[in-house]
Design a protein around this motif. Structure first.
Motif, PDB file in Angstrom:
ATOM      1  N   VAL A  47      48.101 -11.615 -53.432  1.00 25.88           N
ATOM      2  CA  VAL A  47      47.264 -12.581 -54.137  1.00 25.88           C
ATOM      3  C   VAL A  47      46.588 -13.540 -53.168  1.00 25.88           C
ATOM      4  N   PHE A  48      45.293 -13.749 -53.407  1.00 28.53           N
ATOM      5  CA  PHE A  48      44.530 -14.769 -52.691  1.00 28.53           C
ATOM      6  C   PHE A  48      44.109 -15.828 -53.709  1.00 28.53           C
ATOM      7  N   MET A  49      44.530 -17.065 -53.472  1.00 27.96           N
ATOM      8  CA  MET A  49      44.142 -18.185 -54.333  1.00 27.96           C
ATOM      9  C   MET A  49      42.997 -18.940 -53.677  1.00 27.96           C
ATOM     10  N   VAL A  50      42.051 -19.397 -54.485  1.00 25.91           N
ATOM     11  CA  VAL A  50      40.903 -20.147 -53.969  1.00 25.91           C
ATOM     12  C   VAL A  50      40.853 -21.511 -54.651  1.00 25.91           C
ATOM     13  N   ASN A  51      40.866 -22.561 -53.854  1.00 27.04           N
ATOM     14  CA  ASN A  51      40.696 -23.935 -54.323  1.00 27.04           C
ATOM     15  C   ASN A  51      40.043 -24.755 -53.223  1.00 27.04           C
ATOM     16  N   ARG A  52      39.658 -25.978 -53.558  1.00 26.81           N
ATOM     17  CA  ARG A  52      39.041 -26.851 -52.560  1.00 26.81           C
ATOM     18  C   ARG A  52      40.047 -27.463 -51.600  1.00 26.81           C
ATOM     19  N   PRO A  78      40.111 -21.791 -48.798  1.00 19.71           N
ATOM     20  CA  PRO A  78      39.357 -22.960 -49.246  1.00 19.71           C
ATOM     21  C   PRO A  78      37.923 -22.607 -49.624  1.00 19.71           C
ATOM     22  N   CYS A  79      37.492 -23.121 -50.758  1.00 18.97           N
ATOM     23  CA  CYS A  79      36.071 -22.990 -51.127  1.00 18.97           C
ATOM     24  C   CYS A  79      35.769 -23.915 -52.293  1.00 18.97           C
ATOM     25  N   ASP A  80      34.576 -24.484 -52.281  1.00 14.73           N
ATOM     26  CA  ASP A  80      34.101 -25.395 -53.312  1.00 14.73           C
ATOM     27  C   ASP A  80      33.050 -24.656 -54.139  1.00 14.73           C
ATOM     28  N   MET A  81      33.317 -24.452 -55.429  1.00 14.92           N
ATOM     29  CA  MET A  81      32.360 -23.766 -56.299  1.00 14.92           C
ATOM     30  C   MET A  81      31.089 -24.599 -56.509  1.00 14.92           C
ATOM     31  N   LYS A  85      26.218 -22.278 -50.553  1.00 23.44           N
ATOM     32  CA  LYS A  85      26.210 -21.732 -49.193  1.00 23.44           C
ATOM     33  C   LYS A  85      27.625 -21.492 -48.687  1.00 23.44           C
ATOM     34  N   GLN A  86      28.532 -22.377 -49.053  1.00 25.05           N
ATOM     35  CA  GLN A  86      29.928 -22.182 -48.680  1.00 25.05           C
ATOM     36  C   GLN A  86      30.505 -20.955 -49.389  1.00 25.05           C
ATOM     37  N   ILE A  87      30.142 -20.770 -50.648  1.00 20.21           N
ATOM     38  CA  ILE A  87      30.588 -19.588 -51.391  1.00 20.21           C
ATOM     39  C   ILE A  87      30.137 -18.314 -50.681  1.00 20.21           C
ATOM     40  N   LYS A  88      28.880 -18.298 -50.246  1.00 19.55           N
ATOM     41  CA  LYS A  88      28.376 -17.109 -49.553  1.00 19.55           C
ATOM     42  C   LYS A  88      29.189 -16.830 -48.296  1.00 19.55           C
ATOM     43  N   GLU A  89      29.462 -17.848 -47.519  1.00 19.37           N
ATOM     44  CA  GLU A  89      30.195 -17.668 -46.266  1.00 19.37           C
ATOM     45  C   GLU A  89      31.616 -17.173 -46.515  1.00 19.37           C
ATOM     46  N   VAL A  90      32.329 -17.832 -47.412  1.00 18.23           N
ATOM     47  CA  VAL A  90      33.735 -17.515 -47.652  1.00 18.23           C
ATOM     48  C   VAL A  90      33.908 -16.105 -48.214  1.00 18.23           C
ATOM     49  N   PHE A  91      33.108 -15.760 -49.213  1.00 17.09           N
ATOM     50  CA  PHE A  91      33.344 -14.492 -49.903  1.00 17.09           C
ATOM     51  C   PHE A  91      32.674 -13.303 -49.217  1.00 17.09           C
ATOM     52  N   THR A  92      31.671 -13.557 -48.410  1.00 14.89           N
ATOM     53  CA  THR A  92      31.145 -12.487 -47.569  1.00 14.89           C
ATOM     54  C   THR A  92      32.195 -12.085 -46.543  1.00 14.89           C
ATOM     55  N   GLN A  93      32.852 -13.073 -45.942  1.00 12.01           N
ATOM     56  CA  GLN A  93      33.908 -12.785 -44.971  1.00 12.01           C
ATOM     57  C   GLN A  93      35.062 -12.041 -45.640  1.00 12.01           C
TER      58      GLN A  93
END
Length: 334
Positions: A47-52, A78-81, A85-93
């Motif tokens: 499991v991968f959890m995503v929060n700020r 970590p990611c802020d919905m 631009k942060q979403i693109k970086e985090v989820f592309t990786q």
């Protein structure tokens, strides 16, 4: 009340063996998202959890490992919905590093609260509850499609945590025509919240199912669910939405009749893991309880409104992030 009478009434939990499967839960360290992350991890998923906030993620990991042992596979990202631009970086990786993704749960959310805008200058209800999570699905869809084509693999599932509050949107009040419409501060708190939950149902039914899954003959299931009125920290936002006595009264009423947080996860767990979803052909459906297909509002059944939402969502993301922001919906990860 439902939480007090939990053994007698309320939804039943359904969760299946998830060994070898990978799950990502947006909003996974708090509330309903935490309970889903916990259930997935304790039943064998990675499991991968995503929060700020990192402290929330670490607290969640510590609690789950204390219960399930140190070998439980649980990680935090970590990611802020509210930051496209942060979403693109985090989820592309994430897409480029991972070999599979079986379960994607979209449970990040802002409750009915006062109007405010994100770092992208978008109504925060619309962006956090719908647009940011829609973008997550787009960025991860090639990996989900790749997973669906692996041998001896159950159909991957995508689940949005929607709400019966989608009915609070007036029948003539929403068109999804422009960002200017989305960013109108004159709309009430319930409208802003309800519109974002309406978007989830439309996006699943007329977007993911009709525009992506069916045309590509994908063995992927996308659903929206209603968790019920749940006693999470989000209920405290009524006090912010309606300062004074009224907000306190609404908060107290919701906490009195609501389900506990674990019960609130049951609809999502059912949608993500139950074989009945495939047996009944419930792709694109809105479920109000485990095993119960909901009757969505007339607006949530409007294909033209669904098309307008999908097109507007893609336009906003391209405008805020760049023309190449979106991944081709027909592609698959190599």
């Amino acid at each position: 009340m439902q939480s007090v009478l939990k053994p007698v009434i309320g939804p039943k939990k359904e969760i299946h063996d998830l060994n070898g499967r990978v799950a990502l839960v947006v909003g996974g360290a708090l509330g309903i998202g935490y309970e889903i992350s916990r259930a997935f991890a304790l039943n064998g998923a990675h499991v991968f959890m995503v929060n700020r906030k990192e402290d929330q993620g670490q607290d969640a990991i510590d609690k789950i490992k204390e219960e399930g042992g140190q070998n439980v596979k649980i990680e935090w990202m970590p990611c802020d919905m509210g930051n496209l631009k942060q979403i693109k970086e985090v989820f592309t990786q994430f897409r480029e590093k991972q070999e599979r993704l079986d379960l994607l749960i979209l449970s990040a959310g802002i409750n009915a609260n006062q109007y405010g805008e994100t770092a992208d200058n978008i109504d925060r209800h619309f962006q956090v509850n719908w647009l940011g999570q829609f973008y997550v699905v787009n960025l991860l869809f090639p990996l989900i499609r790749k997973t669906s084509r692996l041998p001896d693999t159950p159909a991957p599932r995508i689940v949005f945590e929607s709400s019966e509050q989608h009915r609070s949107v007036p029948s003539t009040g929403v068109h999804f025509a422009s960002l200017q419409e989305i960013n109108d501060p004159n709309f009430g708190n319930l409208y802003l919240y309800g519109r974002s939950k309406l978007a989830m149902i439309l996006g699943v039914k007329f977007g993911l199912l009709e525009r992506v899954i069916k045309p590509n003959n994908d063995n992927i299931y996308a659903l929206a669910v209603h968790p019920g009125a749940v006693n999470t920290a989000m209920q405290q936002q009524w006090k912010d939405a309606y300062p004074g006595l009224f907000g306190k009264m609404v908060t107290a009423a919701m906490l009195a009749v609501g389900r506990d947080v674990e019960q609130g996860s049951y609809s999502g767990l059912y949608a993500a893991t139950s074989p009945e979803v495939e047996e009944k052909g419930w792709n694109g459906y809105y479920l109000t309880n485990p095993g119960e297909s909901g009757k969505e509002s007339a607006q949530a059944s409007d294909p033209q409104l669904g098309a307008a939402l999908w097109d507007l969502s893609e336009r906003i993301i391209k405008d805020k992030v760049g023309k190449d922001a979106l991944v081709d919906w027909d592609s698959a990860a190599s």
